[in-house]
Design a protein around this motif. Structure first.
Motif, PDB file in Angstrom:
ATOM      1  N   ASP A 189       0.876  -1.180   0.000  1.00  0.00           N
ATOM      2  CA  ASP A 189       0.000   0.000   0.000  1.00  0.00           C
ATOM      3  C   ASP A 189       0.909   1.224   0.000  1.00  0.00           C
ATOM      4  O   ASP A 189       1.746   1.363   0.903  1.00  0.00           O
ATOM      5  N   LEU A 205      -0.519   7.937  -7.516  1.00  0.00           N
ATOM      6  CA  LEU A 205      -1.605   7.329  -8.283  1.00  0.00           C
ATOM      7  C   LEU A 205      -1.249   7.258  -9.768  1.00  0.00           C
ATOM      8  O   LEU A 205      -1.608   6.295 -10.456  1.00  0.00           O
ATOM      9  N   LEU A 208       1.258   4.074 -10.273  1.00  0.00           N
ATOM     10  CA  LEU A 208       0.929   2.786  -9.640  1.00  0.00           C
ATOM     11  C   LEU A 208       1.627   1.610 -10.322  1.00  0.00           C
ATOM     12  O   LEU A 208       1.894   0.588  -9.681  1.00  0.00           O
ATOM     13  N   LEU A 218      -1.636  -5.041  -4.760  1.00  0.00           N
ATOM     14  CA  LEU A 218      -1.634  -3.626  -4.370  1.00  0.00           C
ATOM     15  C   LEU A 218      -2.982  -3.225  -3.786  1.00  0.00           C
ATOM     16  O   LEU A 218      -4.029  -3.453  -4.391  1.00  0.00           O
ATOM     17  N   VAL A 220      -5.045   0.160  -2.635  1.00  0.00           N
ATOM     18  CA  VAL A 220      -5.074   1.616  -2.772  1.00  0.00           C
ATOM     19  C   VAL A 220      -6.136   2.161  -1.821  1.00  0.00           C
ATOM     20  O   VAL A 220      -7.309   1.789  -1.908  1.00  0.00           O
ATOM     21  N   ALA A 256      -7.666   2.986 -10.227  1.00  0.00           N
ATOM     22  CA  ALA A 256      -6.817   1.995  -9.555  1.00  0.00           C
ATOM     23  C   ALA A 256      -7.128   0.590 -10.064  1.00  0.00           C
ATOM     24  O   ALA A 256      -6.218  -0.220 -10.304  1.00  0.00           O
ATOM     25  N   ALA A 261      -4.861  -2.726  -9.459  1.00  0.00           N
ATOM     26  CA  ALA A 261      -4.889  -2.869  -8.006  1.00  0.00           C
ATOM     27  C   ALA A 261      -5.633  -4.135  -7.598  1.00  0.00           C
ATOM     28  O   ALA A 261      -6.637  -4.510  -8.215  1.00  0.00           O
TER      29      ALA A 261
END
Length: 296
Positions: A189, A205, A208, A218, A220, A256, A261
């Motif tokens: 994170d 962001l 990423l 990941l 977010v 994301a 993510a």
């Protein structure tokens, strides 16, 4: 470019073909976002169940505010707040994450049915945390952290925020692995809002892909944070209150999810649950179109 294949699987947790949605239940009187609304056990359990109904895949339960300037609660109080809520949600079949910096709270929460430990200090606040999680076999969220935020934005100076955060996260992950937590149970994170200003959060962001290059799923956690207030305020206006940042949060969730993510952590679930499903559908359509083009 979408990185759906890089989303990653976390051992011990349900697998999905899209970004998961982690709903937040703050069992605290002083959360920046919903201070005191879900402070008692009954209200907190009901809130968690409501989040699942709205589309949450996991529920993150915390008993200690980590907002800038917050003072720490003592161990007994954190246990009193967290453990009954974890037990109540887990008994209803909810996949529960415990948001804590204390090994004792993590251990008790895991015993009560939690499936995941989310430590904003990445194991730095309590030297017993990593061995405790390693012994339990639970997945562990390693967040980028530069220290407690009492008194403001601690050490929020970067020459190149993405490079420095990635390097510091990598070092922390190596320490966690050396401490015995299995690689397929480590989640990273970037720590949006922790020792970071709005421009730092936005740069992270935008970068990423470099966090994903660490090779771990990941998480977010952008929900309602200060940088969104700054974006929505524009150059001269006042930032809207935290609870008026949910549409902006859903926008970050879609981005994301598109980036790859594993999960997004949010206070209001419904819009983000919709956002990650749309992102998944578009990624699927892109794959289908690419296959059709290749067959021509």
């Amino acid at each position: 470019m979408s990185n759906q294949s890089g989303r990653g699987r976390v051992a011990g947790l349900p697998e999905r073909d899209r970004c998961a949605v982690m709903g937040v239940v703050n069992v605290t009187p002083d959360s920046f976002s919903d201070g005191g609304r879900f402070f008692d056990t009954t209200a907190a359990v009901k809130r968690g169940l409501d989040l699942v109904t709205e589309g949450a895949d996991l529920v993150d339960v915390g008993g200690e505010s980590t907002r800038p300037g917050a003072t720490r609660v003592d161990e007994a109080e954190e246990l009193r707040r967290v453990v009954p809520v974890v037990r109540g949600l887990a008994s209803e079949g909810v996949t529960v994450s415990v948001d804590t910096m204390r090994a004792s709270v993590a251990e008790r929460a895991l015993a009560a049915g939690a499936a995941l430990v989310n430590d904003v200090s990445g194991g730095l606040a309590d030297p017993r945390m990593i061995p405790a999680v390693a012994d339990s076999g639970a997945p562990f969220v390693v967040m980028h952290w530069r220290g407690f935020l009492q008194g403001g934005n601690v050490r929020g100076e970067y020459a190149d925020v993405v490079t420095e955060v990635v390097d510091e996260l990598h070092a922390r992950v190596e320490a966690v692995l050396a401490g015995g937590i299995a690689p397929d149970r480590v989640i990273v994170d970037p720590g949006l809002g922790f020792s970071k200003d709005a421009e730092h959060d936005l740069a992270l962001l935008a970068g990423l892909d470099r966090v994903l290059a660490l090779g771990h799923p990941l998480l977010v956690a952008a929900s309602r944070k200060r940088f969104l207030g700054r974006v929505l305020a524009g150059p001269d206006g006042p930032p809207p209150p935290a609870r008026e940042r949910d549409a902006a949060t859903a926008a970050v969730s879609a981005l994301a999810a598109h980036a790859g993510a594993w999960a997004v952590r949010v206070h209001e679930v419904r819009a983000t649950a919709d956002a990650v499903r749309v992102a998944r559908a578009i990624a699927g359509a892109r794959g289908t179109h690419a296959g059709a083009e290749g067959a021509r």
